[in-house]
Design a protein around this motif. Structure first.
Motif, PDB file in Angstrom:
ATOM      1  N   GLU A 127       0.848  -1.193   0.000  1.00  0.00           N
ATOM      2  CA  GLU A 127       0.000   0.000   0.000  1.00  0.00           C
ATOM      3  C   GLU A 127       0.887   1.248   0.000  1.00  0.00           C
ATOM      4  N   PRO A 128       0.559   2.228  -0.828  1.00  0.00           N
ATOM      5  CA  PRO A 128       1.412   3.429  -0.883  1.00  0.00           C
ATOM      6  C   PRO A 128       1.558   4.112   0.479  1.00  0.00           C
ATOM      7  N   ASP A 129       0.499   4.052   1.310  1.00  0.00           N
ATOM      8  CA  ASP A 129       0.608   4.756   2.591  1.00  0.00           C
ATOM      9  C   ASP A 129       0.909   3.812   3.766  1.00  0.00           C
ATOM     10  N   PHE A 130       1.542   2.666   3.467  1.00  0.00           N
ATOM     11  CA  PHE A 130       1.830   1.704   4.540  1.00  0.00           C
ATOM     12  C   PHE A 130       2.659   2.335   5.670  1.00  0.00           C
ATOM     13  N   VAL A 131       3.764   2.973   5.292  1.00  0.00           N
ATOM     14  CA  VAL A 131       4.661   3.545   6.301  1.00  0.00           C
ATOM     15  C   VAL A 131       3.923   4.607   7.117  1.00  0.00           C
ATOM     16  N   ALA A 132       3.188   5.464   6.418  1.00  0.00           N
ATOM     17  CA  ALA A 132       2.453   6.537   7.104  1.00  0.00           C
ATOM     18  C   ALA A 132       1.428   5.952   8.071  1.00  0.00           C
ATOM     19  N   SER A 133       0.776   4.870   7.687  1.00  0.00           N
ATOM     20  CA  SER A 133      -0.260   4.326   8.573  1.00  0.00           C
ATOM     21  C   SER A 133       0.361   3.705   9.825  1.00  0.00           C
ATOM     22  N   ILE A 134       1.531   3.097   9.682  1.00  0.00           N
ATOM     23  CA  ILE A 134       2.213   2.540  10.863  1.00  0.00           C
ATOM     24  C   ILE A 134       2.613   3.684  11.811  1.00  0.00           C
ATOM     25  N   ILE A 135       3.181   4.721  11.247  1.00  0.00           N
ATOM     26  CA  ILE A 135       3.620   5.853  12.072  1.00  0.00           C
ATOM     27  C   ILE A 135       2.431   6.511  12.774  1.00  0.00           C
ATOM     28  N   ALA A 136       1.320   6.616  12.055  1.00  0.00           N
ATOM     29  CA  ALA A 136       0.119   7.200  12.659  1.00  0.00           C
ATOM     30  C   ALA A 136      -0.366   6.350  13.836  1.00  0.00           C
ATOM     31  N   ILE A 137      -0.295   5.042  13.686  1.00  0.00           N
ATOM     32  CA  ILE A 137      -0.741   4.152  14.768  1.00  0.00           C
ATOM     33  C   ILE A 137       0.168   4.289  15.989  1.00  0.00           C
ATOM     34  N   LEU A 138       1.478   4.411  15.744  1.00  0.00           N
ATOM     35  CA  LEU A 138       2.405   4.582  16.871  1.00  0.00           C
ATOM     36  C   LEU A 138       2.100   5.877  17.620  1.00  0.00           C
ATOM     37  N   GLU A 139       1.822   6.935  16.858  1.00  0.00           N
ATOM     38  CA  GLU A 139       1.525   8.212  17.517  1.00  0.00           C
ATOM     39  C   GLU A 139       0.229   8.128  18.304  1.00  0.00           C
ATOM     40  N   GLU A 140      -0.764   7.509  17.676  1.00  0.00           N
ATOM     41  CA  GLU A 140      -2.074   7.387  18.311  1.00  0.00           C
ATOM     42  C   GLU A 140      -2.014   6.569  19.600  1.00  0.00           C
ATOM     43  N   THR A 141      -1.231   5.483  19.587  1.00  0.00           N
ATOM     44  CA  THR A 141      -1.220   4.580  20.738  1.00  0.00           C
ATOM     45  C   THR A 141      -0.113   4.926  21.732  1.00  0.00           C
ATOM     46  N   THR A 142       0.789   5.811  21.345  1.00  0.00           N
ATOM     47  CA  THR A 142       1.958   6.222  22.138  1.00  0.00           C
ATOM     48  C   THR A 142       2.961   5.093  22.391  1.00  0.00           C
ATOM     49  N   LEU A 143       2.931   4.042  21.592  1.00  0.00           N
ATOM     50  CA  LEU A 143       3.959   2.998  21.747  1.00  0.00           C
ATOM     51  C   LEU A 143       5.293   3.534  21.221  1.00  0.00           C
ATOM     52  N   PRO A 144       6.377   3.410  22.007  1.00  0.00           N
ATOM     53  CA  PRO A 144       7.686   3.800  21.480  1.00  0.00           C
ATOM     54  C   PRO A 144       8.020   2.933  20.254  1.00  0.00           C
ATOM     55  N   PRO A 145       8.426   3.545  19.131  1.00  0.00           N
ATOM     56  CA  PRO A 145       8.658   2.796  17.892  1.00  0.00           C
ATOM     57  C   PRO A 145       9.651   1.645  18.066  1.00  0.00           C
ATOM     58  N   GLU A 146      10.608   1.794  18.990  1.00  0.00           N
ATOM     59  CA  GLU A 146      11.627   0.760  19.204  1.00  0.00           C
ATOM     60  C   GLU A 146      11.010  -0.538  19.718  1.00  0.00           C
ATOM     61  N   LEU A 147       9.779  -0.456  20.202  1.00  0.00           N
ATOM     62  CA  LEU A 147       9.152  -1.650  20.781  1.00  0.00           C
ATOM     63  C   LEU A 147       8.258  -2.383  19.778  1.00  0.00           C
ATOM     64  N   LEU A 148       8.171  -1.838  18.565  1.00  0.00           N
ATOM     65  CA  LEU A 148       7.354  -2.502  17.545  1.00  0.00           C
ATOM     66  C   LEU A 148       8.250  -3.277  16.581  1.00  0.00           C
ATOM     67  N   VAL A 149       7.889  -4.555  16.367  1.00  0.00           N
ATOM     68  CA  VAL A 149       8.591  -5.396  15.401  1.00  0.00           C
ATOM     69  C   VAL A 149       7.608  -5.776  14.299  1.00  0.00           C
ATOM     70  N   LEU A 150       7.940  -5.447  13.068  1.00  0.00           N
ATOM     71  CA  LEU A 150       7.094  -5.854  11.948  1.00  0.00           C
ATOM     72  C   LEU A 150       7.674  -7.122  11.344  1.00  0.00           C
ATOM     73  N   GLU A 151       6.856  -8.179  11.323  1.00  0.00           N
ATOM     74  CA  GLU A 151       7.299  -9.446  10.737  1.00  0.00           C
ATOM     75  C   GLU A 151       6.895  -9.477   9.267  1.00  0.00           C
ATOM     76  N   ILE A 152       7.904  -9.445   8.423  1.00  0.00           N
ATOM     77  CA  ILE A 152       7.636  -9.530   6.992  1.00  0.00           C
ATOM     78  C   ILE A 152       8.097 -10.906   6.503  1.00  0.00           C
TER      79      ILE A 152
END
Ligand code: C2E
Ligand code: MG
Ligand code: MG
Ligand code: MG
Length: 277
Positions: A127-152
């Motif tokens: 999805e073109p806005d994949f990165v933006a949607s992940i960043i938006a979710i981190l901001e919304e939930t206040t999870l520190p980005p270092e604690l998120l692991v994306l399994e590809i």
């Protein structure tokens, strides 16, 4: 005779096809309803440091529990969600729910750092806005980005390479970690790991299953661990079901462990019962 037989076979194939098409359509309808009626939920499978056996995180795994009926395996409905594009809203829901849960657990005193892992389908990643949607979710939930692991998965190696690398770097710039799931089953290679600069790889359970039974598989695991060490990529083994599998992996430097031997995927209340007190 041959001709009529051939014709018969063709009719048979067509029926088969329309059956599976009907089934697929029915599934798609049911899945749309499942989203609306909140029948999707997450289970969390704990992950442990191999050496200390300390809890280090959890993988969010989606479950579909229809109001009246047996639960449906993700192995069945994720492929349909991918084909229909429903995986995009579902994936956003999974990520948001898992991030929110991790924040709540840490506020409730769960040992830290606690990494939350989320599976990402190729379809979502593209999805073109994949990165933006992940960043938006981190901001919304206040999870520190270092604690998120994306399994590809290695399938991203088959997508537009430049675009994929760009997206992964944008995520890594933010501090988000990338794990290569099901490692060893596809086109994985040293080259793929380097190109995509993954932080972790997950040894597929197919290899773990055969530890001690099949010398060739054990050799593959040893090779993966050696390669990962030289690339400074962390390794987590999936599908660890026995003590001897655990020992084999730990003794060869595998850093982290996930599997039924240490913990199955758990519903929220069960996870809290075991790890939050
Ligand atoms: P995966 O990401 O490789 O997840 C690991 C699977 O192995 C999970 O199956 C887990 O329950 C199972 N497992 C864990 N430990 C053991 C063990 O010791 N022995 C055995 N035999 N199995 C073990 P699950 O939950 O049925 O999920 C299957 C697959 O569905 C996942 O494989 C992943 O590819 C996909 N999936 C699950 N949740 C999501 C999601 O939220 N989004 C996406 N895109 N895919 C998902
Ligand atoms: Mg996974
Ligand atoms: Mg896997
Ligand atoms: Mg898998």
């Amino acid at each position: 005779r041959a001709k009529s037989q051939g014709g018969g076979r063709q009719v048979f194939y067509q029926e088969e096809m329309s059956h599976s098409l009907t089934r697929q359509l029915a599934m798609e309808q049911a899945l749309r309803k499942a989203i609306e009626q909140n029948e999707l939920l997450l289970h969390y499978q704990p992950q442990f440091a191999a050496e200390s056996q300390a809890l280090i995180g959890a993988e969010a795994l989606i479950r579909w529990q229809p109001k009246n009926g047996p639960s449906v395996s993700p192995a069945v409905f994720i492929p349909i969600a991918e084909e229909t594009g429903l995986i995009v809203p579902i994936g956003n829901w999974v990520t948001r729910t898992a991030c929110r849960q991790a924040v709540a657990w840490m506020q409730q005193g769960l040992s830290q750092p606690f990494l939350i892992s989320v599976n990402v389908s190729l379809r979502q990643f593209q999805e073109p806005d994949f990165v933006a949607s992940i960043i938006a979710i981190l901001e919304e939930t206040t999870l520190p980005p270092e604690l998120l692991v994306l399994e590809i998965t290695e399938s991203i190696a088959m997508s537009d390479e430049r675009e994929a690398v760009e997206k992964l770097l944008a995520l890594k710039d933010r501090g988000i970690q990338i794990a290569m799931d099901d490692f060893g089953t596809g086109y994985s290679s040293l080259a793929v790991l380097k190109r995509y600069q993954v932080d972790k790889l997950k040894i597929d359970q197919a290899f773990v299953r055969d530890i001690g039974e099949n010398e060739e598989q054990s050799t593959i695991i040893e090779a993966i661990l050696a390669m990962a060490a030289s690339l400074k990529v962390e390794v987590i083994a999936e599908g660890v079901e026995t003590h001897s599998q655990y020992l084999f992996l730990k003794e060869r430097g595998c850093g982290a462990i996930q599997g039924y031997y240490f913990g199955k995927p758990l519903a929220v209340a069960d996870f809290e019962g075991r790890f939050l007190r």
